[in-house]
Design a protein around this motif. Sequence first.
Motif, PDB file in Angstrom:
ATOM      1  N   LEU A 253      80.039   7.452 -36.645  1.00 13.20           N
ATOM      2  CA  LEU A 253      79.654   8.416 -37.668  1.00 13.20           C
ATOM      3  C   LEU A 253      78.979   9.569 -36.943  1.00 13.20           C
ATOM      4  O   LEU A 253      78.052   9.354 -36.167  1.00 13.20           O
ATOM      5  CB  LEU A 253      78.683   7.744 -38.641  1.00 13.20           C
ATOM      6  N   LYS A 254      79.471  10.760 -37.147  1.00 14.76           N
ATOM      7  CA  LYS A 254      78.910  11.944 -36.475  1.00 14.76           C
ATOM      8  C   LYS A 254      78.094  12.746 -37.471  1.00 14.76           C
ATOM      9  O   LYS A 254      78.626  13.240 -38.456  1.00 14.76           O
ATOM     10  CB  LYS A 254      80.038  12.769 -35.871  1.00 14.76           C
ATOM     11  N   LEU A 255      76.781  12.844 -37.199  1.00 12.54           N
ATOM     12  CA  LEU A 255      75.869  13.515 -38.114  1.00 12.54           C
ATOM     13  C   LEU A 255      75.312  14.789 -37.467  1.00 12.54           C
ATOM     14  O   LEU A 255      74.546  14.714 -36.505  1.00 12.54           O
ATOM     15  CB  LEU A 255      74.721  12.569 -38.488  1.00 12.54           C
ATOM     16  N   PRO A 256      75.674  15.949 -38.013  1.00 17.18           N
ATOM     17  CA  PRO A 256      75.164  17.212 -37.450  1.00 17.18           C
ATOM     18  C   PRO A 256      73.749  17.511 -37.970  1.00 17.18           C
ATOM     19  O   PRO A 256      73.515  17.564 -39.168  1.00 17.18           O
ATOM     20  CB  PRO A 256      76.166  18.247 -37.962  1.00 17.18           C
TER      21      PRO A 256
ATOM     22  N   LEU B 139      65.405  11.952 -40.275  1.00 13.67           N
ATOM     23  CA  LEU B 139      65.750  10.624 -39.781  1.00 13.67           C
ATOM     24  C   LEU B 139      66.095   9.696 -40.935  1.00 13.67           C
ATOM     25  O   LEU B 139      67.082   8.957 -40.894  1.00 13.67           O
ATOM     26  CB  LEU B 139      64.608  10.032 -38.944  1.00 13.67           C
ATOM     27  N   LYS B 140      65.306   9.771 -41.988  1.00 15.74           N
ATOM     28  CA  LYS B 140      65.544   8.925 -43.162  1.00 15.74           C
ATOM     29  C   LYS B 140      66.904   9.252 -43.786  1.00 15.74           C
ATOM     30  O   LYS B 140      67.668   8.344 -44.139  1.00 15.74           O
ATOM     31  CB  LYS B 140      64.422   9.133 -44.180  1.00 15.74           C
ATOM     32  N   HIS B 141      67.223  10.534 -43.937  1.00 17.83           N
ATOM     33  CA  HIS B 141      68.511  10.936 -44.524  1.00 17.83           C
ATOM     34  C   HIS B 141      69.670  10.445 -43.655  1.00 17.83           C
ATOM     35  O   HIS B 141      70.685   9.961 -44.180  1.00 17.83           O
ATOM     36  CB  HIS B 141      68.557  12.454 -44.708  1.00 17.83           C
ATOM     37  N   CYS B 142      69.506  10.547 -42.345  1.00 21.93           N
ATOM     38  CA  CYS B 142      70.539  10.053 -41.432  1.00 21.93           C
ATOM     39  C   CYS B 142      70.723   8.546 -41.593  1.00 21.93           C
ATOM     40  O   CYS B 142      71.853   8.047 -41.638  1.00 21.93           O
ATOM     41  CB  CYS B 142      70.178  10.380 -39.984  1.00 21.93           C
ATOM     42  N   ALA B 143      69.613   7.805 -41.680  1.00 22.39           N
ATOM     43  CA  ALA B 143      69.685   6.347 -41.797  1.00 22.39           C
ATOM     44  C   ALA B 143      70.313   5.921 -43.119  1.00 22.39           C
ATOM     45  O   ALA B 143      71.163   5.020 -43.149  1.00 22.39           O
ATOM     46  CB  ALA B 143      68.291   5.741 -41.650  1.00 22.39           C
ATOM     47  N   VAL B 144      69.936   6.561 -44.213  1.00 23.29           N
ATOM     48  CA  VAL B 144      70.506   6.185 -45.508  1.00 23.29           C
ATOM     49  C   VAL B 144      71.991   6.556 -45.544  1.00 23.29           C
ATOM     50  O   VAL B 144      72.815   5.805 -46.079  1.00 23.29           O
ATOM     51  CB  VAL B 144      69.715   6.815 -46.676  1.00 23.29           C
ATOM     52  N   THR B 145      72.344   7.675 -44.936  1.00 22.20           N
ATOM     53  CA  THR B 145      73.762   8.048 -44.836  1.00 22.20           C
ATOM     54  C   THR B 145      74.528   6.976 -44.080  1.00 22.20           C
ATOM     55  O   THR B 145      75.624   6.576 -44.489  1.00 22.20           O
ATOM     56  CB  THR B 145      73.921   9.415 -44.143  1.00 22.20           C
ATOM     57  N   ALA B 146      73.943   6.478 -42.993  1.00 22.47           N
ATOM     58  CA  ALA B 146      74.584   5.414 -42.219  1.00 22.47           C
ATOM     59  C   ALA B 146      74.721   4.148 -43.059  1.00 22.47           C
ATOM     60  O   ALA B 146      75.734   3.445 -42.978  1.00 22.47           O
ATOM     61  CB  ALA B 146      73.799   5.136 -40.938  1.00 22.47           C
ATOM     62  N   MET B 147      73.728   3.857 -43.897  1.00 24.61           N
ATOM     63  CA  MET B 147      73.821   2.671 -44.755  1.00 24.61           C
ATOM     64  C   MET B 147      74.948   2.827 -45.773  1.00 24.61           C
ATOM     65  O   MET B 147      75.681   1.871 -46.043  1.00 24.61           O
ATOM     66  CB  MET B 147      72.488   2.400 -45.445  1.00 24.61           C
ATOM     67  N   VAL B 148      75.098   4.021 -46.334  1.00 26.33           N
ATOM     68  CA  VAL B 148      76.197   4.264 -47.276  1.00 26.33           C
ATOM     69  C   VAL B 148      77.534   4.075 -46.551  1.00 26.33           C
ATOM     70  O   VAL B 148      78.465   3.466 -47.090  1.00 26.33           O
ATOM     71  CB  VAL B 148      76.092   5.671 -47.911  1.00 26.33           C
ATOM     72  N   TRP B 149      77.619   4.562 -45.330  1.00 26.49           N
ATOM     73  CA  TRP B 149      78.818   4.404 -44.511  1.00 26.49           C
ATOM     74  C   TRP B 149      79.126   2.923 -44.295  1.00 26.49           C
ATOM     75  O   TRP B 149      80.275   2.485 -44.452  1.00 26.49           O
ATOM     76  CB  TRP B 149      78.614   5.124 -43.187  1.00 26.49           C
TER      77      TRP B 149
ATOM     78  N   TYR C 279      77.228  11.669 -49.814  1.00 24.77           N
ATOM     79  CA  TYR C 279      75.779  11.468 -49.833  1.00 24.77           C
ATOM     80  C   TYR C 279      75.094  12.481 -48.919  1.00 24.77           C
ATOM     81  O   TYR C 279      74.117  13.121 -49.298  1.00 24.77           O
ATOM     82  CB  TYR C 279      75.425  10.029 -49.411  1.00 24.77           C
ATOM     83  N   TRP C 280      75.612  12.638 -47.715  1.00 28.18           N
ATOM     84  CA  TRP C 280      75.044  13.572 -46.728  1.00 28.18           C
ATOM     85  C   TRP C 280      74.997  14.983 -47.304  1.00 28.18           C
ATOM     86  O   TRP C 280      73.969  15.653 -47.259  1.00 28.18           O
ATOM     87  CB  TRP C 280      75.895  13.543 -45.460  1.00 28.18           C
ATOM     88  N   ASN C 281      76.116  15.426 -47.847  1.00 22.40           N
ATOM     89  CA  ASN C 281      76.214  16.795 -48.367  1.00 22.40           C
ATOM     90  C   ASN C 281      75.397  17.013 -49.630  1.00 22.40           C
ATOM     91  O   ASN C 281      75.092  18.150 -49.976  1.00 22.40           O
ATOM     92  CB  ASN C 281      77.673  17.170 -48.594  1.00 22.40           C
ATOM     93  N   SER C 282      75.012  15.945 -50.317  1.00 25.08           N
ATOM     94  CA  SER C 282      74.179  16.069 -51.512  1.00 25.08           C
ATOM     95  C   SER C 282      72.708  16.207 -51.140  1.00 25.08           C
ATOM     96  O   SER C 282      71.878  16.479 -52.005  1.00 25.08           O
ATOM     97  CB  SER C 282      74.347  14.852 -52.415  1.00 25.08           C
ATOM     98  N   GLY C 283      72.387  15.998 -49.871  1.00 25.00           N
ATOM     99  CA  GLY C 283      70.989  16.029 -49.457  1.00 25.00           C
ATOM    100  C   GLY C 283      70.217  14.836 -50.004  1.00 25.00           C
ATOM    101  O   GLY C 283      68.998  14.836 -50.040  1.00 25.00           O
ATOM    102  N   GLY C 284      70.947  13.802 -50.438  1.00 25.03           N
ATOM    103  CA  GLY C 284      70.297  12.621 -50.996  1.00 25.03           C
ATOM    104  C   GLY C 284      69.915  12.767 -52.452  1.00 25.03           C
ATOM    105  O   GLY C 284      69.299  11.884 -53.021  1.00 25.03           O
ATOM    106  N   ASP C 285      70.292  13.881 -53.073  1.00 22.60           N
ATOM    107  CA  ASP C 285      69.958  14.132 -54.472  1.00 22.60           C
ATOM    108  C   ASP C 285      71.072  13.587 -55.360  1.00 22.60           C
ATOM    109  O   ASP C 285      72.184  14.127 -55.354  1.00 22.60           O
ATOM    110  CB  ASP C 285      69.802  15.640 -54.691  1.00 22.60           C
TER     111      ASP C 285
END
Length: 161
Positions: free
Chosen positions: A14-17, A87-97, A108-114
């Motif tokens: 998973l590549k997270l910019p 870091l939290k957003h990256c980790a939760v994105t990884a969990m969704v993945w 999820y990433w593009n929503s900013g977690g909202d």
Amino acid sequence: MAFEALGEILDETLKLPVKDKVYVVPPPSAATGLRVQAIMQAAAVAADGGKIDDAVLADAAERDMYRDVLGTAHAEMVADDVAWPTLKHCAVTAMVWIVQNKDSAERYWNSGGDPSRLAPNRQQRRSSSAAANKTRSRGSSSGTKPHQGNRAGGKKRAPRQ
């Protein structure tokens, strides 16, 4: 035909910019993947008002879940001193993945977690409802014709003057 090696046909990262850098999250171990699945399922049950499996949540509390789901990217982020929300957003994105797939993680990433930003935008909702309003409804399937001004006994009303 032989099976191809999964590494050759699947991109298992998973590549997270983040700002000017792209963090590469490696695939989780089987144990981490199974644990994340169990935790997310327990969270969904709890959100629906169900009973929480204390053993599952105790297991999660014992370990550093964010470190586990981010793998080597976690150490890089800490070394780069990224902000906690990042870091939290990256980790939760990884969990969704891990639990769902890359497409869901990207949304999820593009929503900013909202969660409200995960829904279609206003323009999409309007065009969808406009298209729905143009759709003609099906007629009665009961085999009877709708009432068209006939009185009982089959006599038609005289037009009003």
